[in-house]
Design a protein around this motif. Structure first.
Motif, PDB file in Angstrom:
ATOM      1  N   TRP A  80       6.188 -11.544  -6.409  1.00  0.00           N
ATOM      2  CA  TRP A  80       7.189 -10.676  -5.789  1.00  0.00           C
ATOM      3  C   TRP A  80       7.188  -9.279  -6.291  1.00  0.00           C
ATOM      4  O   TRP A  80       6.921  -8.320  -5.582  1.00  0.00           O
ATOM      5  CB  TRP A  80       8.607 -11.141  -5.710  1.00  0.00           C
ATOM      6  CG  TRP A  80       9.459 -10.237  -5.226  1.00  0.00           C
ATOM      7  CD1 TRP A  80       9.632  -9.707  -3.870  1.00  0.00           C
ATOM      8  CD2 TRP A  80      10.722  -9.796  -5.877  1.00  0.00           C
ATOM      9  NE1 TRP A  80      10.644  -9.098  -3.787  1.00  0.00           N
ATOM     10  CE2 TRP A  80      11.443  -8.970  -4.932  1.00  0.00           C
ATOM     11  CE3 TRP A  80      11.315  -9.765  -7.347  1.00  0.00           C
ATOM     12  CZ2 TRP A  80      12.594  -8.161  -5.047  1.00  0.00           C
ATOM     13  CZ3 TRP A  80      12.212  -8.953  -7.326  1.00  0.00           C
ATOM     14  CH2 TRP A  80      13.116  -8.388  -6.575  1.00  0.00           C
ATOM     15  N   ARG A  81       7.184  -9.323  -7.600  1.00  0.00           N
ATOM     16  CA  ARG A  81       6.864  -8.003  -8.315  1.00  0.00           C
ATOM     17  C   ARG A  81       5.728  -7.248  -8.041  1.00  0.00           C
ATOM     18  O   ARG A  81       5.389  -6.248  -7.929  1.00  0.00           O
ATOM     19  CB  ARG A  81       7.089  -7.945  -9.783  1.00  0.00           C
ATOM     20  CG  ARG A  81       8.802  -8.279 -10.090  1.00  0.00           C
ATOM     21  CD  ARG A  81       9.703  -7.200  -9.335  1.00  0.00           C
ATOM     22  NE  ARG A  81       9.464  -5.883  -9.274  1.00  0.00           N
ATOM     23  CZ  ARG A  81      10.088  -5.116  -8.827  1.00  0.00           C
ATOM     24  NH1 ARG A  81      10.774  -5.323  -7.834  1.00  0.00           N
ATOM     25  NH2 ARG A  81       9.672  -3.362  -9.021  1.00  0.00           N
ATOM     26  N   LEU A  82       4.589  -7.839  -8.065  1.00  0.00           N
ATOM     27  CA  LEU A  82       3.111  -7.687  -7.888  1.00  0.00           C
ATOM     28  C   LEU A  82       2.814  -7.209  -6.607  1.00  0.00           C
ATOM     29  O   LEU A  82       2.356  -6.148  -6.613  1.00  0.00           O
ATOM     30  CB  LEU A  82       2.320  -8.905  -8.219  1.00  0.00           C
ATOM     31  CG  LEU A  82       1.863  -8.977  -9.610  1.00  0.00           C
ATOM     32  CD1 LEU A  82       1.214 -10.466  -9.811  1.00  0.00           C
ATOM     33  CD2 LEU A  82       1.209  -7.915 -10.393  1.00  0.00           C
ATOM     34  N   GLU A  83       3.746  -7.616  -5.731  1.00  0.00           N
ATOM     35  CA  GLU A  83       3.555  -7.141  -4.183  1.00  0.00           C
ATOM     36  C   GLU A  83       3.705  -5.893  -4.169  1.00  0.00           C
ATOM     37  O   GLU A  83       2.794  -4.937  -3.629  1.00  0.00           O
ATOM     38  CB  GLU A  83       4.390  -8.024  -3.170  1.00  0.00           C
ATOM     39  CG  GLU A  83       4.088  -7.811  -1.639  1.00  0.00           C
ATOM     40  CD  GLU A  83       4.994  -8.515  -1.024  1.00  0.00           C
ATOM     41  OE1 GLU A  83       5.882  -9.154  -1.510  1.00  0.00           O
ATOM     42  OE2 GLU A  83       4.912  -8.134   0.234  1.00  0.00           O
ATOM     43  N   SER A  84       4.775  -5.205  -4.610  1.00  0.00           N
ATOM     44  CA  SER A  84       4.964  -3.730  -4.549  1.00  0.00           C
ATOM     45  C   SER A  84       4.328  -3.049  -5.940  1.00  0.00           C
ATOM     46  O   SER A  84       4.657  -1.730  -5.777  1.00  0.00           O
ATOM     47  CB  SER A  84       6.326  -3.290  -4.345  1.00  0.00           C
ATOM     48  OG  SER A  84       7.182  -4.363  -5.148  1.00  0.00           O
ATOM     49  N   SER A  85       3.689  -3.550  -6.757  1.00  0.00           N
ATOM     50  CA  SER A  85       3.057  -2.820  -7.528  1.00  0.00           C
ATOM     51  C   SER A  85       2.127  -2.144  -7.479  1.00  0.00           C
ATOM     52  O   SER A  85       1.436  -2.110  -6.295  1.00  0.00           O
ATOM     53  CB  SER A  85       2.947  -3.875  -9.158  1.00  0.00           C
ATOM     54  OG  SER A  85       1.775  -4.571  -8.673  1.00  0.00           O
ATOM     55  N   ARG A  86       1.365  -1.454  -8.365  1.00  0.00           N
ATOM     56  CA  ARG A  86       0.255  -0.644  -8.232  1.00  0.00           C
ATOM     57  C   ARG A  86      -1.040  -1.631  -7.860  1.00  0.00           C
ATOM     58  O   ARG A  86      -1.488  -1.452  -6.984  1.00  0.00           O
ATOM     59  CB  ARG A  86      -0.128   0.267  -9.369  1.00  0.00           C
ATOM     60  CG  ARG A  86      -1.162   1.370  -9.014  1.00  0.00           C
ATOM     61  CD  ARG A  86      -1.281   2.605  -9.961  1.00  0.00           C
ATOM     62  NE  ARG A  86      -1.663   1.663 -11.285  1.00  0.00           N
ATOM     63  CZ  ARG A  86      -2.018   2.493 -12.376  1.00  0.00           C
ATOM     64  NH1 ARG A  86      -1.698   3.850 -12.326  1.00  0.00           N
ATOM     65  NH2 ARG A  86      -2.395   1.908 -13.305  1.00  0.00           N
ATOM     66  N   VAL A  87      -1.008  -2.547  -8.721  1.00  0.00           N
ATOM     67  CA  VAL A  87      -1.988  -3.509  -8.566  1.00  0.00           C
ATOM     68  C   VAL A  87      -2.093  -4.292  -7.192  1.00  0.00           C
ATOM     69  O   VAL A  87      -2.962  -4.250  -6.330  1.00  0.00           O
ATOM     70  CB  VAL A  87      -1.920  -4.640  -9.580  1.00  0.00           C
ATOM     71  CG1 VAL A  87      -3.125  -5.526  -9.274  1.00  0.00           C
ATOM     72  CG2 VAL A  87      -1.888  -3.893 -10.916  1.00  0.00           C
ATOM     73  N   GLY A  88      -0.712  -4.539  -6.850  1.00  0.00           N
ATOM     74  CA  GLY A  88      -0.455  -5.085  -5.386  1.00  0.00           C
ATOM     75  C   GLY A  88      -1.027  -4.365  -4.286  1.00  0.00           C
ATOM     76  O   GLY A  88      -1.568  -4.674  -3.223  1.00  0.00           O
ATOM     77  N   ARG A  89      -0.595  -2.843  -4.396  1.00  0.00           N
ATOM     78  CA  ARG A  89      -0.814  -1.924  -3.267  1.00  0.00           C
ATOM     79  C   ARG A  89      -2.608  -1.723  -3.242  1.00  0.00           C
ATOM     80  O   ARG A  89      -2.962  -1.691  -2.301  1.00  0.00           O
ATOM     81  CB  ARG A  89      -0.387  -0.690  -3.560  1.00  0.00           C
ATOM     82  CG  ARG A  89       1.268  -0.812  -2.976  1.00  0.00           C
ATOM     83  CD  ARG A  89       1.892   0.449  -3.295  1.00  0.00           C
ATOM     84  NE  ARG A  89       2.046   0.481  -4.710  1.00  0.00           N
ATOM     85  CZ  ARG A  89       2.345   1.645  -5.187  1.00  0.00           C
ATOM     86  NH1 ARG A  89       2.750   2.975  -4.561  1.00  0.00           N
ATOM     87  NH2 ARG A  89       2.977   1.630  -6.623  1.00  0.00           N
ATOM     88  N   ALA A  90      -2.876  -1.752  -4.541  1.00  0.00           N
ATOM     89  CA  ALA A  90      -4.589  -1.989  -4.570  1.00  0.00           C
ATOM     90  C   ALA A  90      -5.123  -3.058  -3.637  1.00  0.00           C
ATOM     91  O   ALA A  90      -6.096  -2.965  -2.950  1.00  0.00           O
ATOM     92  CB  ALA A  90      -5.007  -1.870  -5.928  1.00  0.00           C
ATOM     93  N   TRP A  91      -4.467  -4.250  -3.921  1.00  0.00           N
ATOM     94  CA  TRP A  91      -5.019  -5.530  -3.304  1.00  0.00           C
ATOM     95  C   TRP A  91      -4.696  -5.397  -1.960  1.00  0.00           C
ATOM     96  O   TRP A  91      -5.863  -5.631  -1.008  1.00  0.00           O
ATOM     97  CB  TRP A  91      -3.937  -6.624  -3.655  1.00  0.00           C
ATOM     98  CG  TRP A  91      -4.327  -7.214  -5.140  1.00  0.00           C
ATOM     99  CD1 TRP A  91      -5.669  -6.963  -5.753  1.00  0.00           C
ATOM    100  CD2 TRP A  91      -3.647  -7.845  -5.963  1.00  0.00           C
ATOM    101  NE1 TRP A  91      -5.502  -7.578  -6.987  1.00  0.00           N
ATOM    102  CE2 TRP A  91      -4.133  -8.125  -7.106  1.00  0.00           C
ATOM    103  CE3 TRP A  91      -2.291  -8.586  -5.881  1.00  0.00           C
ATOM    104  CZ2 TRP A  91      -3.674  -8.808  -8.243  1.00  0.00           C
ATOM    105  CZ3 TRP A  91      -1.630  -9.156  -6.787  1.00  0.00           C
ATOM    106  CH2 TRP A  91      -2.454  -9.591  -7.881  1.00  0.00           C
ATOM    107  N   MET A  92      -3.866  -4.842  -1.496  1.00  0.00           N
ATOM    108  CA  MET A  92      -3.496  -4.737   0.122  1.00  0.00           C
ATOM    109  C   MET A  92      -4.515  -3.617   0.584  1.00  0.00           C
ATOM    110  O   MET A  92      -4.951  -3.899   1.654  1.00  0.00           O
ATOM    111  CB  MET A  92      -2.079  -4.527   0.457  1.00  0.00           C
ATOM    112  CG  MET A  92      -1.295  -5.728   0.141  1.00  0.00           C
ATOM    113  SD  MET A  92       0.269  -5.486   0.294  1.00  0.00           S
ATOM    114  CE  MET A  92       0.879  -6.436  -1.135  1.00  0.00           C
TER     115      MET A  92
END
Lengths: 425, 643, 460
Positions: free
Chosen positions: B480-492
């Motif tokens: 959940w936290r990763l989703e909106s983190s910088r890494v998460g946004r990079a993934w998306m």
């Protein structure tokens, strides 16, 4: 020789990229090293007179070829669908299985004819199997894929997984889960015949010949006929093809039908060679054929055939080659390895000095692993024996490692992608 | 405004006829007959046939409402159309009965038993039986059509009653064990016969139990829902958070009271949830199609087994469970790197096949006689109960407390700073992750307060379930936290377009490897818990099918959606069961994958975005920028029109 | 071929086992004559327990109300690839219940058969489902299942047994043969052994030993190969053979494996041929067994090899392959002849009833073992159950386990059944048949060329 300038460039490089390049190089080097050791070892065993007999090698090659051509036939279906629609049709293995299963019931009903007039019976069985496979492939397309035209590729992939489960277990529900055994082959096919200096079992020869003929037919169809041209056009660009007056839906159906027909032929050949068929018969060959298609270059018909044959040969010979690791490397071989590795070190240093940042990691890899190779060649290898008990258990592993190695070195398969696919991630 | 015609009725009827014949031919009807749902009227076998004419009779006069036109009011026409549909179904079935009576098809179709015709006519026999089948078909079809005449609310209530009766009838073991564990043995023995079927009077009682409270509480539920919907977004999130926390707390308490069977099912579901959450990061967030995900599960299971078990063949450090966890994480991360690195430069389907290859290689390595000295070969490894040294628990609690405080401070500081500047914050996420990990460590440490060595045995489902729950909670929070983190946004960004992402300055290599490593670690947690739970691991537990089922959970639940993955695991694994795990509907075992297949196809055709699609994806849908999302939106619009 | 081949080892092993069981079971009369069906009467049990007071053992007791059925459960692989094995055993259980009839006036109910899915997960979940039906009352009284017949697959048993054992139930398997579940025959309990486990199937060590001795002593073979398929069962049996053969002085030149799903066997056959064995033992299943023998017959260098399969391929569809002519098959001795079960039925009666129930002939080798497992459980219940004046049955769970462990010469279809302290209750009769004509399978099955009972040659 590293100048301070080179050192600075190395240090300035993005660390993950460097590490990744380095690791990839290590992986490639390792695969190549094991591969060449296995080959050298096998040859040396042979020279020493401890290797397989010529007859055994002939068995290995022919067995691999027969299996490989069937992989190739199935792979054609994956490749064509991928070329035209751009997704993996997981249910294709099940199309193959239904053909094989239908073939069994027809062959069983024709048991008398099978004995007396084998070519006629064989023809009827092949035709009915092709009919069944083609029908199943087309029905699957109609129900499960047509409504999804234009969907992101993960969605038809999941549908095809669902279809695969459905067909498997529907067949199980209909005809049960026992093994269905094809009638015994006539005498002539069970004997060995001499062909091109190889002692081949009649049935394997038949498999290879029929597979080659079908592939040739398909190749002619795709490259020479009008419909074939339409298929190629659609695989290049659906929208433009349809603007050019091509009925895309018909082309897609034709693609599925042709892929299904090839699977049907493979189904009968498979069942004649391995004799029995049941509801899970299609699963593993499907995955292997998919592997073969990717190995050869997906979307590429020649690639599918080449991939299939390569995979078959690797599976048949891989464990034997790995068995070659048993062979003790003499000093001379160690020196040869060292010399090669030294060359690698020099080459790597050249790259490091001159290369763009993108190739730095590879260059460093050459240097590092070259150095390791020198040490290995001089110190460790001579006299080392590695024995791998139960090497045949690892045959799929060897095949998959070769696949990974090939894709790392050549990311678009052996022959590359022919039927164009738009880049979508 | 479209109106159904008799032609539609015949067409739907023909489809229904085929379905009924298919169900009868594959042996489903007859083999389910032994299973009585409501004693003595209804067996699962007949149920598997009877729903067809009724459902299709209802479906045939289904109305497609177009904007600006008033739907035709329901009337006798619906009943007539339904009856026609039912008749067609029955006629086809009658034809089939005559066919199997005249010819022996068993040589080919093994499940067309000599008794099938007799069974299909409910033992009436041939000439009369056909009339009976026709009568039932017409009646059910008409009843299906007549459902349109029933106003919405009673209809949904009635549906709910039927559903509850079926659910209780089908998962009778679970229901009974929960009732008994709650000390309601009386109710258990009232509801079920000795052979665990529901007698008719219990069915009536269940119906009353559903209807009465629903009628009484109607207004309140609506009021609560309305209030929730009018809340501001922050408030809604707070309520959502409170509900999730309550669910976790409830989950920690429930197993004590609700018995081993529920725990067993939930623990299995939890394992798949863990793997689903991990794969969701790889596939759902980063868009990397991994078909060999089971490799990491296997790596986790084997490393946990070797590190903790005294029976491992070569290397037996016999660590306590939590002491082994860091090593498991390390090994899994390495495995993630090994699989992730070669595929960095591969796209789409090459990625799929290479990961699939790695999945198989992992299994073959563990199975090989060559490495039997290390991994036990075909015999696998016996896993000892997990030992938890509680000294370690206190240390854990202390570290956790410190981490919690630091994390909270950091989170608060970063958040307030970001508020002042009015831009998106990414550092607060890191703080929150640290805080929650700290809280989890504190909780785990404090939960086992004695100084003695404490063991969690695989057969003690209560302990295993809590273990699984803790790890699922950690995995869910991290995702959940990763989703909106910088890494998460990079993934998306990576998922949508790799080239654009790279051009925007995202380090593709790091982003992909992080996804693989995170996914691998979560799957390895699952593997480690699996090893403890099952007590014995073999290579054959880690087949391709397992990878495929995990992928299916993610897709069916809704790619990129945490709630979706949870629901997917609950529905598919809990109810139907996994490839080698029985679900609650254990009677369906032989037909499980058949039903899986049908569900998958229907799901992808009708609701490709999954059961509970991700909120972020829904937001993206409105931008209509990407082919994928635009298409899904088109599908969703079509659905909305249909509804 | 005669008794002179009997070596010291198996005899010694047998003696040790006997000694241990004798110690474990106290002064049980060693002179027990073979009981026939008629001697085990339920009436005797009833009269002996009447009048005494019932004191439950440490595991509590199962209470069966007057007229209520005695519940037993089956945990078998009834779906998936090995359904032919599990379903076969389910028929065995059902027939045994029907044949045994009421136990002390109570009917016996099998309930829903749990599916072990031939996996550890399946076994564990199946065991949980069974335990969910066990309801604890006051004072150590339980209602619900008394025992479990199963599982089919060793993997499932390994995961299910800890649960079953812990809960005070017992399980009797008709097909698990791995030594790890009982003992290594010389007094060392297996890794997975737990109280409450029994099996009527033989121990792998007996079958592996029999094949080894047959190869070494009877056929005079010195170089052998063994092939398994990565399944714990086949690997265990191949290892047992390897150990026995090497202990005799032979050499296993190739020990290798195929993978499930393999079709082209070229690589494994080449590997085997390179070792130039005289004898190949491949205790695997179909369809890989089919591919192996079909392709093996025409592999260069393997023309004169003796092929030996095990119970996994002892099926009609395998034996009908023309390539199987001349093969040997090892397996549990299936010549049950006139052995009479406690139910008063012989194997021929059983077969007739099986055909009627299933509509087909038996599909695997362990239905009779499972039949005996069920009959053994029911008969032991009838021996130890305490009958209250009102007809309530009380089955002491520890007493039931003790009574099973103490079983001596129980009449079963497979022959007299005697249990050891680790739960090995099989007749341990192994036979090797010579399959000469694929068109005469029944004749081949009767063509026993070598037989052992508990490691001692009794024919050949």
């Amino acid at each position: 020789m590293t100048t301070p300038n080179t050192l600075r460039r190395i240090l300035a490089l993005d660390a993950p990229t460097l590490a990744v390049d380095f690791f990839l190089f290590a992986l490639k080097a390792m695969l190549v090293f094991i591969g060449s050791w296995a080959v050298i070892g096998t040859v040396a065993l042979h020279v020493a007179g401890e290797g397989l007999t010529a007859a055994a090698w002939s068995d290995v090659v022919v067995g691999g070829l027969a299996q490989g051509f069937m992989y190739g036939l199935i792979a054609l279906g994956y490749s064509m669908v991928y070329g035209v629609l751009g997704f993996i049709n997981f249910a294709h293995g099940e199309v193959f299985m239904t053909g094989s299963m239908t073939g069994f019931f027809v062959a069983d009903a024709l048991a008398g004819l099978w004995e007396t007039a084998f070519p006629l019976a064989f023809g009827i069985v092949i035709l009915s199997s092709v009919a069944a496979s083609t029908a199943v492939a087309v029905i699957i397309e109609r129900i499960a894929y047509r409504p999804l035209r234009g969907a992101p590729r993960l969605i038809p992939l999941i549908t095809s997984i669902g279809m695969s489960f459905f067909v498997q277990y529907a067949v199980r529900g209909l005809v049960g889960d026992s093994f269905r055994t094809y009638p015994v082959l006539p005498e002539g096919l069970r004997d060995r015949v001499s062909f091109l200096g190889l002692e081949i079992e009649g049935i394997r020869l038949l498999v290879i010949v029929v597979a080659l003929a079908s592939m040739a037919g398909l190749w002619m169809f795709v490259n020479r006929s009008r419909t074939g041209r339409a298929i190629r056009a659609v695989s290049e660009d659906k929208e433009i093809a349809s603007l050019m007056g091509i009925d895309v839906n018909r082309v897609v159906v034709t693609t599925f039908a042709v892929g299904g027909a090839m699977a049907g032929i493979a189904g009968v050949l498979w069942a004649m060679l391995f004799r029995n068929v049941y509801f899970l018969t299609g699963f593993l060959p499907g995955i292997k054929a998919f592997t073969a298609a990717v190995l050869g270059g997906i979307g590429n018909l020649l690639g599918a055939m080449l991939g299939g044959v390569t995979l078959g040969l690797i599976e048949a010979s891989g464990p034997t080659l790995i068995g070659g690791l048993r062979w003790e490397l003499p000093i001379s071989m160690g020196i040869a390895v060292s010399a090669l590795s030294l060359f690698g070190v020099v080459w790597g240093l050249r790259i490091v000095r001159n290369a763009t940042p993108g190739r730095l990691g590879g260059g460093l890899g050459y240097v590092f692993f070259g150095a390791i190779g020198v040490v290995l060649g001089l110190v460790v290898l001579p006299g080392t024996t590695v024995t791998i008990p139960g090497a045949s258990q690892l045959k799929d592993m060897i095949a998959f490692l070769v696949l990974i190695g090939v894709l790392m070195i050549r990311p678009i398969g052996l022959l590359g992608e022919r039927l164009a696919v738009e880049e979508r991630v | 405004m479209t109106t159904a015609t008799w032609r539609d009725a015949v067409r739907w009827g023909a489809l229904g006829g085929l379905i009924v014949v298919f169900i009868a031919t594959i042996g489903m009807a007859e083999s389910f007959d032994a299973r009585k749902v409501i004693d003595p009227f209804l067996s699962l076998g007949y149920l598997s046939l009877l729903w067809v004419p009724m459902a299709l009779g209802y479906r045939v006069s289904h109305r497609v409402v177009l904007e600006g036109t008033a739907p035709t009011p329901p009337g006798a026409r619906d009943i007539a159309l339904g009856a026609i549909t039912g008749t067609v179904v029955a006629v086809i079935l009658c034809g089939y009965i005559l066919l199997i009576d005249a010819y022996n098809l068993r040589e080919v179709l093994v499940n067309v038993t000599p008794t099938l015709g007799h069974y299909l006519t409910k033992g009436v026999g041939l000439p009369g039986g056909l009339a009976f089948v026709l009568g039932v078909g017409v009646a059910l079809g008409a009843a299906g059509g007549a459902l349109h005449l029933v106003p919405g609310r009673p209809r949904s209530l009635g549906l709910r009653v039927v559903l509850w009766i079926l659910v209780i009838g089908l998962v009778e073991l679970l229901f009974g064990s929960i009732l008994r564990e709650m000390g309601l043995k009386r109710i258990d023995s009232f509801l079920f016969n000795l052979d665990r079927t529901i007698p008719w009077y219990s069915a009536v009682a269940i119906g009353l139990a559903v209807v009465v409270p629903s009628v009484l509480l109607r207004g309140r539920a609506q009021a609560v829902r309305a209030r929730f919907n009018t809340m501001p977004a922050s408030g809604r999130r707070r309520v959502g958070f409170a509900l999730a926390a309550a669910a976790v707390a409830f989950g920690m308490i429930v197993p004590v009271n609700f018995g081993p069977l529920l725990n067993e099912v939930l623990a299995t579901v939890g394992l798949f949830m863990l793997m689903g959450l991990g794969l969701n990061i790889v596939v759902g967030y980063a868009g990397l199609l991994d078909l060999g995900y089971v490799a990491f599960f296997a790596v986790g299971a084997y490393s946990a087994a070797i590190l903790t078990s005294s029976a491992a063949p070569m290397f037996t450090p016999e660590l306590a469970f939590f002491a082994a966890v860091p090593f498991v994480i390390l090994i899994a991360a390495l495995a993630g790197l090994v699989v992730g690195t070669p595929v960095i430069r591969m796209r789409g389907d090459y990625l799929a096949i290479v990961t699939l290859a790695f999945g198989e290689i992992a299994r073959l390595v563990f199975q090989a006689d060559w490495l039997k000295e290390a991994f036990g070969g075909a015999q696998g490894i016996r896993v000892d109960p997990a030992r938890i040294r509680t000294m370690f628990g206190y240390v854990l609690a202390g570290v956790g407390l410190i981490a919690l405080i630091i994390g909270l401070l950091r989170w608060w500081a970063a958040r307030s700073l970001a508020r002042e500047r009015g831009d998106l914050d990414s550092r607060s996420a890191a703080g929150a992750v640290v805080a929650v990990l700290g809280a989890a460590a504190l909780a785990i440490g404090l939960a086992f307060p004695s100084f003695a060595t404490w063991t969690a045995r695989g057969i003690d489902t209560e302990q295993i379930f809590r273990f699984v729950l803790v790890f699922v909670a950690i995995a869910a929070f991290v995702s959940w936290r990763l989703e909106s983190s910088r890494v998460g946004r990079a993934w998306m960004a990576l998922r949508e377009d790799e080239h654009v992402a790279e051009a925007m300055g995202i380090n593709v290599v790091t982003a992909k490897l992080t996804a693989f490593v995170t996914g691998a670690v979560l799957a390895a947690f699952g593997g480690a818990l699996f090893a403890i739970k099952i007590g014995t691991i073999y290579p054959s537990s880690f087949r391709i099918v397992q990878s495929i089922i995990i992928l299916v959970i993610v897709i069916v639940g809704g790619m990129g959606s945490l709630r979706g993955v949870a629901l997917g695991a609950l529905v598919l694994i809990g109810v139907l069961g996994g490839p080698t795990q029985p679900g609650l509907l254990r009677e369906f075992e032989g037909y499980k994958l058949l039903i899986y297949g049908v569900l998958l196809i229907a799901m992808m055709l009708k609701r490709p975005e999954g059961l509970l699609p991700a909120a972020r994806r829904t937001r993206e849908l409105h931008q209509e920028e990407f082919l994928q999302d635009a298409w899904i939106k088109a599908k969703a619009d079509e659905m909305a029109e249909g509804a | 071929m005669s008794r002179k081949f009997t070596t010291f080892r198996p005899l010694g092993a047998l003696l040790i086992v006997l000694a241990l069981t004798a110690v474990a079971c106290g002064d049980d009369d060693a002179e027990t004559t073979t009981t026939t069906a008629a001697t085990t009467t339920t009436a005797a049990a009833t009269t002996t327990t009447q009048g005494e007071t019932f004191t439950p053992g440490p595991l509590g007791y199962i209470e069966v109300a007057p007229g209520a059925p005695i519940e037993i459960r089956a945990l078998q692989a009834i779906s998936g690839e090995v359904a032919f094995l599990g379903q076969d055993q389910v028929y065995g259980v059902q027939l045994a219940i029907a044949d045994y009839g009421d136990v002390l006036g109570h009917p016996v109910n099998l309930g829903t058969v749990e599916d072990d899915l031939c996996s550890a997960d399946g076994g564990q979940a199946g065991a949980q489902n069974i335990l969910a039906q066990l309801v604890e009352g006051d004072g150590g009284a339980f209602t619900g299942p008394v025992g479990v017949i199963g599982a089919t697959c060793t993997g499932a048993t390994r995961a299910a047994l800890p649960l079953i054992s812990e809960a005070g139930l017992l399980m009797i398997s008709g097909s698990n043969t791995g030594p790890a579940l009982t003992s290594n025959l010389v007094g060392v309990p297996g890794e997975y052994n737990a109280p409450g486990f029994y099996r009527t199937a033989h121990n792998d060590l007996y079958q592996g030993g029999a094949v080894g001795r047959f190869a070494y002593d009877v056929l005079g073979v010195r170089k052998a190969a063994a092939i398994h398929d990565g399944d714990p069962y086949t690997d265990g049996l191949a290892t047992a053979f390897k150990d026995a053969f090497e202990a005799l002085g032979g050499e296993v030149v190739v020990y290798t494996a195929v993978n499930k799903g393999d079709t082209d066997m070229t690589s494994v056959l080449t590997e085997v041929a390179a070792g130039a064995p005289e004898f190949v033992f491949f205790p695997i299943f179909q369809p890989e067994g089919d591919f192996l023998i079909q392709q093996g017959r025409s592999t260069a260098g393997l023309e004169d090899v003796i092929w030996v399969g095990a119970d996994g391929v002892l099926t009609d569809s395998f034996m009908a392959l023309p390539e199987t002519a001349g093969m040997y098959f090892s397996g549990p001795d299936l010549r049950f002849g006139e052995n009479m079960s406690v139910t008063g039925k012989t194997y021929n009666d059983f077969l007739a009833a099986y055909q009627e129930l299933a509509g087909i002939s038996p599909t695997a080798a362990f239905h009779a073992h499972t039949y005996d497992a069920t009959a053994l459980l029911l008969d032991t219940i009838s021996q130890i159950a305490f009958v209250e004046a009102d007809g309530t049955l009380k089955i002491d769970r520890q007493g039931l386990r003790d009574a099973l462990t103490a079983t001596r010469d129980f009449p079963g279809l497979i022959g007299p059944i005697t249990c050891d302290r680790y739960g090995d209750c099989g007749s341990q009769a192994i036979s090797i048949i010579h399959h000469e004509d694929p068109t005469a399978i029944a004749a081949s099955k009767a063509n026993v060329v070598y037989a052992e009972v508990a490691g001692v040659v009794n024919e050949g």
